[in-house]
Every structure is written in structure tokens, then in C-alpha cells.
Design a protein around this motif. Structure first.
Motif, mmCIF file in Angstrom:
data_model
loop_
_atom_site.group_PDB
_atom_site.id
_atom_site.type_symbol
_atom_site.label_atom_id
_atom_site.label_comp_id
_atom_site.label_asym_id
_atom_site.label_seq_id
_atom_site.Cartn_x
_atom_site.Cartn_y
_atom_site.Cartn_z
ATOM 1 N N SER A 185 -4.283 5.292 8.335
ATOM 2 C CA SER A 185 -3.811 4.097 9.035
ATOM 3 C C SER A 185 -3.580 2.984 8.020
ATOM 4 N N LEU A 186 -2.315 2.635 7.821
ATOM 5 C CA LEU A 186 -1.943 1.568 6.888
ATOM 6 C C LEU A 186 -1.826 0.272 7.678
ATOM 7 N N VAL A 187 -2.714 -0.669 7.414
ATOM 8 C CA VAL A 187 -2.791 -1.910 8.193
ATOM 9 C C VAL A 187 -2.374 -3.068 7.308
ATOM 10 N N ASP A 188 -1.309 -3.786 7.722
ATOM 11 C CA ASP A 188 -0.787 -4.863 6.885
ATOM 12 C C ASP A 188 -1.461 -6.198 7.194
ATOM 13 N N ALA A 189 -0.975 -7.264 6.578
ATOM 14 C CA ALA A 189 -1.611 -8.582 6.685
ATOM 15 C C ALA A 189 -1.549 -9.155 8.094
ATOM 16 N N THR A 190 -0.644 -8.632 8.943
ATOM 17 C CA THR A 190 -0.547 -9.108 10.328
ATOM 18 C C THR A 190 -1.408 -8.290 11.284
ATOM 19 N N ALA A 191 -2.154 -7.334 10.761
ATOM 20 C CA ALA A 191 -2.999 -6.408 11.531
ATOM 21 C C ALA A 191 -2.192 -5.304 12.205
ATOM 22 N N GLU A 192 -0.885 -5.224 11.929
ATOM 23 C CA GLU A 192 -0.078 -4.130 12.462
ATOM 24 C C GLU A 192 -0.364 -2.868 11.668
ATOM 25 N N ARG A 193 -0.366 -1.710 12.358
ATOM 26 C CA ARG A 193 -0.721 -0.465 11.690
ATOM 27 C C ARG A 193 0.411 0.545 11.764
ATOM 28 N N THR A 194 0.491 1.362 10.696
ATOM 29 C CA THR A 194 1.420 2.478 10.624
ATOM 30 C C THR A 194 0.603 3.727 10.319
ATOM 31 N N PHE A 195 0.886 4.826 11.034
ATOM 32 C CA PHE A 195 0.049 6.015 10.922
ATOM 33 C C PHE A 195 0.749 7.140 10.173
ATOM 34 N N LEU A 196 -0.025 7.852 9.360
ATOM 35 C CA LEU A 196 0.344 9.157 8.828
ATOM 36 C C LEU A 196 -0.636 10.145 9.458
ATOM 37 N N THR A 197 -0.116 11.132 10.193
ATOM 38 C CA THR A 197 -0.968 11.938 11.059
ATOM 39 C C THR A 197 -0.917 13.422 10.722
ATOM 40 N N ASP A 198 -2.108 13.999 10.528
ATOM 41 C CA ASP A 198 -2.275 15.446 10.434
ATOM 42 C C ASP A 198 -3.080 15.859 11.662
ATOM 43 N N SER A 199 -2.430 16.501 12.635
ATOM 44 C CA SER A 199 -3.061 16.757 13.932
ATOM 45 C C SER A 199 -4.213 17.750 13.870
ATOM 46 N N GLY A 200 -4.272 18.575 12.821
ATOM 47 C CA GLY A 200 -5.411 19.457 12.626
ATOM 48 C C GLY A 200 -5.820 20.219 13.863
#
Length: 305
Positions: A103-118
Motif C-alpha cells: 500500500s503506497l500512501v502519499d502525502a494526502t493519505a490517498e493509497r495505491t495498491f499492489l496486490t498479490d492475492s495469494g
């Protein structure tokens, strides 16, 4: 809540996912090809697990989670859930690791996900038992399970069993990205039988092709008896019978940190309030309260006292 819902029981069964979240908070934009300073933590997560934990946090006394985890971290996840007050019904996968999300969370608290569903999408029909619904007043389904054949069969079995017992069902579409890949029509078919749909604004737009979340909520409520679309800092909108039935504003957050799990917190707070006898508007307000608390916390779970 209807009389039938109250009669069914007071507990909440969540059928969903546990995930190992690697949360990276970066104050500056990502610098491609080199280093970007960040604060990084590994925390337990997963949409279904988060909902369960927030439901307990919001006052629901009996909450259970059915999910599948890899053997390498199943004990860690089970311990985290049980310390949060959730009864962990974890199937252990000896072949595939627990799902992992960066979970990449920027300065605005917005998040972008890289997901491995496993292991998430390997939740099998034999992992579910009808007795898991004993004393339960609600079944909540994480929509992640609808994105693959094996977990989808399990999800549909749980929904059918709940409906046979008169237990209402809610579904969270879970991921706009995966939803777009699967296709809105197929998702709506797979979610059939739910009493309540809980998309965010992006998911509602994708499911209907309508640009305005309120219009999308109204349209979705032609297929599902009740719909609540979350709007982030603008609160939520409710719909039933093809019309918008109400709006509730969000709680202000002075210092947002991480929006990861805010929607899950809303769902947990909302369902806990419904099970306690609240009407939809009061339950949405409780969901907004929990969502605001989540945004002020790193990761998708409430802090454990």
C-alpha cells in the motif's frame, strides 16, 4: 433493521480475506528509478478481516471471519484477529502464501495498491460449514472472493445457505480495478441474492456506467433491495427501490494519515449498528464515524487496546 433480521441472531459472519499489508507512507512523489524516503510497516489487513475488526470496535459482540491464509503467517493473522475480538475461522493453505498488498500512501493519505492475492482466492467450499451461521444475524461477503472460480463457488454457497436460513447478506465490491477486469455484468450476477450492496463511488460508477454516485446508487437499488454508496470525505448516499432515500455527511478528520481500510471501517461500523437495531440512517452515521477514525490510523484495522 427488519423484524426478520432481528430474529435471525445478533452475530456477524464475514466471509472474506486476510492479507499481509506492507504500508509505505511517502511524503514526496515517487522518484522513478531511485530511492524515495518512506515510513514502512507490515500490518495485518484484508478487506474482510478489517470489516470484522471494525465491527467489534463498533460494539458487535459476536463476530467471526472465514478466510484462507498461508501456513507461513496463519498463526500471526489468527492471533491478531483474536486479540481484536474476532473469532478466526482460518483455513490454512500449505501450498500458497497469504495474500500480500503493498500500500503506497502519499502525502494526502490517498493509497495505491499492489496486490498479490495469494491464498485468498483459494478459499474452497469445504472450508465453509453451515454451522458457521449458527446465531448469526448477518452474513457479509467481501467481493474479492467473486473474482476467481474457486473462491466464488464458496462465496455463492455461503450466500445460498444464509438465504435458506433467513440471514440477510451484504456484499462489498471490494476493488474497482478487479471489478473492471471481471466486468460489471458478471459481478452483479455473482452478487445476486444480497440484501445490501456497499460499493464506493468508483465501484458504483463502474457497475452502472452512470457518472453521479447518487444516480448510480438509485440504479443499483433496482437490483438490490438496499444500496449504500460511500463517498469518502463527502459521506455516503443511500438508495432503495430505484430512488435515493438519504444522505449522511462524513465526520471531519483534522489530520488524515492513511485512507487504507476506511471503507472497511465504514462497513464494520454500519453493520454493527444495524445488528444493534439502528435504522439505516443511524447505521450510516456510525459507519461514517468509524471511517473517520480509520483515516487517522496507519493500516486498515483499529488499534488494539
Amino acid at each position: 433493521m427488519t423484524d426478520a433480521e432481528q430474529a435471525a441472531g445478533s452475530g456477524l459472519l464475514v466471509v472474506g480475506d486476510v492479507v499481509t499489508d506492507v504500508v509505505a507512507l511517502h511524503g514526496s512523489p515517487l522518484a522513478h528509478g531511485t530511492d524515495t524516503p518512506a515510513r514502512i510497516r507490515s500490518v495485518p489487513g484484508g478487506a474482510g478481516a478489517n470489516v470484522a475488526c471494525w465491527a467489534v470496535r463498533s460494539g458487535c459482540r459476536e463476530v467471526a471471519l472465514l478466510a484462507r491464509a498461508g501456513a507461513e503467517s496463519a498463526d500471526w493473522h489468527r492471533d491478531a484477529l483474536e486479540r481484536a475480538g474476532v473469532r478466526a475461522l482460518l483455513a490454512v493453505d500449505e501450498e500458497v502464501a497469504t495474500a500480500t498488498v503493498i500500500s503506497l500512501v502519499d502525502a494526502t493519505a490517498e493509497r495505491t495498491f499492489l496486490t498479490d492475492s495469494g491464498a485468498v482466492l483459494r478459499l474452497a467450499t469445504e472450508d465453509f460449514a453451515p454451522s458457521m451461521l449458527d446465531a448469526m444475524g448477518w452474513l457479509h461477503l467481501s467481493g474479492y472472493l467473486l473474482f476467481a472460480a474457486t473462491s466464488r463457488a464458496t462465496a455463492r454457497l455461503a450466500v445460498r445457505t444464509a438465504r435458506e436460513r433467513g440471514v440477510p447478506v451484504s456484499v462489498d465490491p471490494a476493488s474497482a480495478g478487479f471489478l473492471a477486469e471481471l466486468g460489471p455484468k458478471r459481478f452483479l450476477e455473482f452478487a445476486e441474492g444480497a440484501e445490501l450492496l456497499l460499493p464506493n463511488a468508483d465501484e458504483a460508477r463502474l457497475l452502472t456506467g452512470l457518472p453521479e454516485p447518487a444516480e448510480a446508487a438509485a440504479e443499483l437499488s433496482r437490483a438490490f433491495p438496499r444500496v449504500v454508496v460511500t463517498l469518502g470525505e463527502r459521506g455516503a448516499v443511500m438508495a432503495a427501490g430505484g430512488v435515493v432515500t438519504g444522505r449522511v455527511g462524513a465526520r471531519p478528520v483534522r489530520d488524515p494519515v492513511d485512507s487504507t481500510g476506511a471503507g472497511d471501517a465504514f462497513t464494520g461500523g454500519f453493520l454493527a449498528a444495524l445488528l444493534a437495531g439502528a435504522d439505516d440512517r443511524a447505521a450510516v452515521a456510525e459507519g461514517c464515524r468509524a471511517g473517520a477514525e480509520a483515516v487517522a490510523t496507519v493500516g486498515g484495522r483499529p488499534p488494539i487496546p
